[in-house]
Enzyme design. Structure first.
Site, PDB file in Angstrom:
ATOM      1  N   ASP A   8      32.057  35.580  44.094  1.00 51.44           N
ATOM      2  CA  ASP A   8      31.803  34.261  43.545  1.00 51.44           C
ATOM      3  C   ASP A   8      31.646  33.327  44.756  1.00 51.44           C
ATOM      4  OD1 ASP A   8      31.761  32.031  41.762  1.00 51.44           O
ATOM      5  OD2 ASP A   8      33.871  31.672  42.235  1.00 51.44           O
ATOM      6  N   LEU A   9      31.042  32.168  44.572  1.00 52.26           N
ATOM      7  CA  LEU A   9      30.856  31.263  45.710  1.00 52.26           C
ATOM      8  C   LEU A   9      31.908  30.149  45.738  1.00 52.26           C
ATOM      9  CD1 LEU A   9      28.634  30.366  48.010  1.00 52.26           C
ATOM     10  CD2 LEU A   9      28.205  28.591  46.365  1.00 52.26           C
ATOM     11  N   ASP A  10      31.833  29.258  44.731  1.00 53.69           N
ATOM     12  CA  ASP A  10      32.702  28.070  44.735  1.00 53.69           C
ATOM     13  C   ASP A  10      34.159  28.470  44.560  1.00 53.69           C
ATOM     14  OD1 ASP A  10      30.478  26.207  44.839  1.00 53.69           O
ATOM     15  OD2 ASP A  10      30.054  26.802  42.779  1.00 53.69           O
ATOM     16  N   THR A  16      34.151  24.495  47.763  1.00 56.85           N
ATOM     17  CA  THR A  16      33.235  23.681  46.950  1.00 56.85           C
ATOM     18  C   THR A  16      33.734  23.500  45.513  1.00 56.85           C
ATOM     19  OG1 THR A  16      31.948  25.703  46.952  1.00 56.85           O
ATOM     20  CG2 THR A  16      31.029  23.853  48.149  1.00 56.85           C
ATOM     21  N   LYS A  44      35.388  25.756  35.705  1.00 56.28           N
ATOM     22  CA  LYS A  44      35.086  26.675  36.809  1.00 56.28           C
ATOM     23  C   LYS A  44      34.296  27.885  36.326  1.00 56.28           C
ATOM     24  CE  LYS A  44      38.887  25.434  39.874  1.00 56.28           C
ATOM     25  NZ  LYS A  44      40.141  25.893  40.502  1.00 56.28           N
ATOM     26  N   GLY A  45      33.241  28.189  37.026  1.00 59.01           N
ATOM     27  CA  GLY A  45      32.463  29.397  36.743  1.00 59.01           C
ATOM     28  C   GLY A  45      31.349  29.204  35.737  1.00 59.01           C
ATOM     29  N   ILE A  46      31.390  28.116  34.970  1.00 57.08           N
ATOM     30  CA  ILE A  46      30.352  27.945  33.954  1.00 57.08           C
ATOM     31  C   ILE A  46      29.254  27.000  34.452  1.00 57.08           C
ATOM     32  CG2 ILE A  46      31.978  28.483  32.093  1.00 57.08           C
ATOM     33  CD1 ILE A  46      31.994  25.539  31.347  1.00 57.08           C
ATOM     34  N   ARG A  48      26.176  24.134  34.865  1.00 60.62           N
ATOM     35  CA  ARG A  48      26.199  22.674  34.905  1.00 60.62           C
ATOM     36  C   ARG A  48      26.150  22.075  33.485  1.00 60.62           C
ATOM     37  NH1 ARG A  48      21.587  20.531  38.683  1.00 60.62           N
ATOM     38  NH2 ARG A  48      22.473  22.158  39.997  1.00 60.62           N
ATOM     39  N   SER A 115      27.104  33.844  41.517  1.00 63.27           N
ATOM     40  CA  SER A 115      27.605  32.496  41.227  1.00 63.27           C
ATOM     41  C   SER A 115      26.731  31.830  40.180  1.00 63.27           C
ATOM     42  CB  SER A 115      27.575  31.658  42.511  1.00 63.27           C
ATOM     43  OG  SER A 115      27.735  30.280  42.220  1.00 63.27           O
ATOM     44  N   ALA A 116      27.325  30.929  39.405  1.00 60.08           N
ATOM     45  CA  ALA A 116      26.561  30.164  38.415  1.00 60.08           C
ATOM     46  C   ALA A 116      25.810  29.014  39.068  1.00 60.08           C
ATOM     47  CB  ALA A 116      27.507  29.608  37.360  1.00 60.08           C
ATOM     48  N   SER A 117      26.061  28.781  40.349  1.00 63.52           N
ATOM     49  CA  SER A 117      25.549  27.562  40.985  1.00 63.52           C
ATOM     50  C   SER A 117      24.115  27.670  41.480  1.00 63.52           C
ATOM     51  CB  SER A 117      26.437  27.176  42.165  1.00 63.52           C
ATOM     52  OG  SER A 117      25.873  26.073  42.841  1.00 63.52           O
ATOM     53  N   ASN A 119      23.031  25.606  43.513  1.00 62.87           N
ATOM     54  CA  ASN A 119      23.104  25.135  44.898  1.00 62.87           C
ATOM     55  C   ASN A 119      23.509  26.239  45.880  1.00 62.87           C
ATOM     56  OD1 ASN A 119      22.614  22.126  44.760  1.00 62.87           O
ATOM     57  ND2 ASN A 119      24.262  22.293  43.254  1.00 62.87           N
ATOM     58  N   LYS A 146      28.925  33.434  33.025  1.00 61.22           N
ATOM     59  CA  LYS A 146      30.316  33.868  32.886  1.00 61.22           C
ATOM     60  C   LYS A 146      30.919  33.141  31.683  1.00 61.22           C
ATOM     61  CE  LYS A 146      30.317  34.033  37.912  1.00 61.22           C
ATOM     62  NZ  LYS A 146      30.795  33.478  39.184  1.00 61.22           N
ATOM     63  N   GLU A 170      36.905  36.504  42.616  1.00 62.72           N
ATOM     64  CA  GLU A 170      36.754  35.299  41.786  1.00 62.72           C
ATOM     65  C   GLU A 170      37.983  34.407  41.821  1.00 62.72           C
ATOM     66  OE1 GLU A 170      35.212  33.428  39.726  1.00 62.72           O
ATOM     67  OE2 GLU A 170      33.303  34.412  39.385  1.00 62.72           O
ATOM     68  N   ASP A 171      37.758  33.101  41.680  1.00 62.85           N
ATOM     69  CA  ASP A 171      38.888  32.168  41.571  1.00 62.85           C
ATOM     70  C   ASP A 171      39.045  31.611  40.150  1.00 62.85           C
ATOM     71  OD1 ASP A 171      36.486  30.644  41.748  1.00 62.85           O
ATOM     72  OD2 ASP A 171      37.681  28.869  42.208  1.00 62.85           O
TER      73      ASP A 171
HETATM   74  C1  BG6 Z   1      30.085  27.440  39.480  1.00 63.97           C
HETATM   75  C2  BG6 Z   1      31.210  26.434  39.573  1.00 63.97           C
HETATM   76  O1  BG6 Z   1      30.158  28.290  40.576  1.00 63.97           O
HETATM   77  O2  BG6 Z   1      28.818  26.782  39.475  1.00 63.97           O
HETATM   78  C3  BG6 Z   1      31.074  25.409  38.466  1.00 63.97           C
HETATM   79  O3  BG6 Z   1      32.447  27.107  39.469  1.00 63.97           O
HETATM   80  C4  BG6 Z   1      29.691  24.768  38.534  1.00 63.97           C
HETATM   81  O4  BG6 Z   1      32.079  24.433  38.624  1.00 63.97           O
HETATM   82  C5  BG6 Z   1      28.625  25.857  38.415  1.00 63.97           C
HETATM   83  O5  BG6 Z   1      29.521  23.836  37.471  1.00 63.97           O
HETATM   84  C6  BG6 Z   1      27.185  25.324  38.458  1.00 63.97           C
HETATM   85  O6  BG6 Z   1      26.915  24.789  39.734  1.00 63.97           O
HETATM   86  P1  BG6 Z   1      25.634  23.929  40.092  1.00 63.97           P
HETATM   87  O7  BG6 Z   1      25.712  23.808  41.586  1.00 63.97           O
HETATM   88  O8  BG6 Z   1      24.439  24.696  39.646  1.00 63.97           O
HETATM   89  O9  BG6 Z   1      25.765  22.631  39.379  1.00 63.97           O
HETATM   90 MG    MG Z   2      34.523  29.887  41.566  1.00 62.50          MG
END
Ligand code: BG6
Ligand code: MG
Length: 221
Positions: A8-10, A16, A44-46, A48, A115-117, A119, A146, A170-171
């Site tokens: 996982d990233l964040d 982050t 966390k993990g879900i 945006r 990661s779900a992010s 970014n 997730k 994972e956190d």
């Molecule tokens: C997950 C974070 O890794 O990414 C969530 O745990 C975050 O908190 C999700 O909302 C989506 O991230 P982003 O950067 O696409 O807004």
């Molecule tokens: Mg995380």
């Protein structure tokens, strides 16, 4: 035996998760909704948009906004978040992570980001970690986020690894659930009670003790 490690990233690679919390709290305040750290565990993990919906429900405002207004709010949160990423530098990587990634590369074991992010690629570049990962799963490339196993299964498949020989780190509770649903070994980073409750195989308080030897030991046990 160990065929791949999925990160996982964040909150696993760096702090982050805290930036996401600060940015959501700011947006929630703009909407007149109070959130605290305990509630933040649900975010966390879900994704945006799912996080935004969760916050609106929490504030009793689930039906108050149009889809377009919600898109704007999600974008505003992301601007708050991205402005916090400004000062990101390689030294911000959590202790032990770069060393683990170097050891994995040395051993020829692929490291993957699940990661779900959206970014994630930008953050990995700022931390100078991009080349240490074999693959970053694009969050939109799978149908479900997730706690469904999709991101982890997609990552394993991409590098040709069998889930039973994969370890996920994972956190978040949603992330541990996803790793277990994928049939992988789950390493939790953070609260033992919280992460064991959803099936983490082992929980470490932080990333310091993560090493290739430690991970290999989990699969041979
Ligand atoms: C997950 C974070 O890794 O990414 C969530 O745990 C975050 O908190 C999700 O909302 C989506 O991230 P982003 O950067 O696409 O807004
Ligand atoms: Mg995380």
């Amino acid at each position: 035996k160990l065929q791949a490690v999925l990160f996982d990233l964040d909150g696993v690679i760096m702090d982050t998760a805290e930036f996401h919390y600060i940015a959501w709290k700011r947006l929630a305040e703009e909407l007149g909704i109070a959130i605290d750290r305990e509630f933040n565990e649900n975010l966390k993990g879900i994704s945006r948009m799912e996080s935004l919906d969760t916050i609106l429900r929490h504030g009793g405002k689930a039906d108050d906004y149009s889809a377009e207004e919600k898109r704007d709010m999600a974008e505003r949160k992301n601007s708050h978040y991205v402005s916090l990423l400004d000062r990101l530098k390689p030294a911000d990587v959590y202790p032990g992570i770069r060393e683990l990634l170097l050891a994995l590369r040395e051993a020829g074991i692929p490291a993957v980001v699940a990661s779900a992010s959206k970014n994630a690629p930008q953050i990995l570049r700022a931390l100078e970690l991009s080349e240490l990962f074999r693959f970053v799963v694009p969050p939109d490339s799978v149908p479900r986020g997730k706690p469904a196993p999709d991101l982890f299964l997609r990552g394993a498949e991409e590098v040709g690894a069998a889930p039973e020989f994969c370890i996920g780190i994972e956190d978040a509770q949603s992330g541990i659930t996803a790793i277990k649903a994928a049939g992988m070994t789950a390493v939790g980073i953070g609260s033992e009670a919280m992460l064991k409750a959803v099936g983490a195989d082992v929980v470490l308080p932080d990333t310091r003790r993560l090493s290739l030897e430690f991970l290999r030991g989990l699969l041979s046990a």
